[in-house]
Write a protein that holds these residues in place. Structure first.
Motif, PDB file in Angstrom:
ATOM      1  N   ARG A 106      34.370  45.915  31.790  1.00  0.00           N
ATOM      2  CA  ARG A 106      35.066  45.108  32.951  1.00  0.00           C
ATOM      3  C   ARG A 106      34.951  46.129  33.987  1.00  0.00           C
ATOM      4  O   ARG A 106      35.737  46.844  34.438  1.00  0.00           O
ATOM      5  CB  ARG A 106      36.439  44.796  32.607  1.00  0.00           C
ATOM      6  CG  ARG A 106      36.834  43.421  32.018  1.00  0.00           C
ATOM      7  CD  ARG A 106      37.475  43.865  30.573  1.00  0.00           C
ATOM      8  NE  ARG A 106      37.612  42.485  29.784  1.00  0.00           N
ATOM      9  CZ  ARG A 106      37.273  42.037  28.507  1.00  0.00           C
ATOM     10  NH1 ARG A 106      36.535  43.019  27.956  1.00  0.00           N
ATOM     11  NH2 ARG A 106      37.761  41.040  28.122  1.00  0.00           N
ATOM     12  N   THR A 107      33.479  46.205  34.453  1.00  0.00           N
ATOM     13  CA  THR A 107      33.453  47.218  35.324  1.00  0.00           C
ATOM     14  C   THR A 107      32.665  46.385  36.458  1.00  0.00           C
ATOM     15  O   THR A 107      32.217  45.427  36.281  1.00  0.00           O
ATOM     16  CB  THR A 107      32.653  48.442  34.809  1.00  0.00           C
ATOM     17  OG1 THR A 107      31.485  48.101  34.405  1.00  0.00           O
ATOM     18  CG2 THR A 107      33.463  49.152  34.028  1.00  0.00           C
ATOM     19  N   ARG A 111      29.165  44.711  35.074  1.00  0.00           N
ATOM     20  CA  ARG A 111      29.352  43.381  34.177  1.00  0.00           C
ATOM     21  C   ARG A 111      28.671  42.400  34.696  1.00  0.00           C
ATOM     22  O   ARG A 111      28.008  41.562  34.180  1.00  0.00           O
ATOM     23  CB  ARG A 111      30.730  43.070  34.169  1.00  0.00           C
ATOM     24  CG  ARG A 111      31.025  41.928  33.400  1.00  0.00           C
ATOM     25  CD  ARG A 111      32.394  41.480  33.139  1.00  0.00           C
ATOM     26  NE  ARG A 111      32.694  40.647  32.123  1.00  0.00           N
ATOM     27  CZ  ARG A 111      33.807  40.541  31.412  1.00  0.00           C
ATOM     28  NH1 ARG A 111      34.932  41.099  31.859  1.00  0.00           N
ATOM     29  NH2 ARG A 111      34.052  39.529  30.568  1.00  0.00           N
TER      30      ARG A 111
END
Length: 115
Positions: free
Chosen positions: A84-85, A88
């Protein structure tokens, strides 16, 4: 299947893997509609969406989701395993799910990987 695809897209199977770089591979999945599940998941597993309004929860069983959008269950499983960066979105764009056995990516000379 979903875990091995998520590893390829994020680049974790490469020797030069670095967390802050996006150096994964493009992945093309053929016959994505033929995914099978075990047990009673066809009726018991629910996909939930919410409209952010009171009473706006919608639940769709896996059987109906397969009829409506056959590639959603595999895409949902793979994208849930991605980090979840900021990377993504780029990773999820490299996932190509194809219904049927033929695809339009022959010019890129894809390598076949069987799992």
């Amino acid at each position: 299947l979903a875990t091995s695809i998520a590893r390829m897209i994020s680049g974790r199977d490469r020797v030069d893997f670095t967390v802050h770089l996006d150096n994964g591979a493009y992945v093309i999945v053929l016959n994505a509609e033929k995914i099978t599940v075990t047990g009673t998941k066809e009726t018991a597993k629910l996909y939930r969406t919410h409209s952010q309004y009171m009473g706006g929860l919608k639940e769709t069983p896996l059987g109906k989701m397969r009829e409506k959008n056959p590639t959603h269950m595999l895409r949902h499983a793979i994208e849930g395993m991605l980090p979840r960066t900021r990377l993504r979105n780029g990773m999820s764009q490299r996932l190509k799910l194809v219904i049927g056995g033929s695809h339009d990516f022959e010019a890129q000379k894809p390598e076949t990987i069987t799992l």
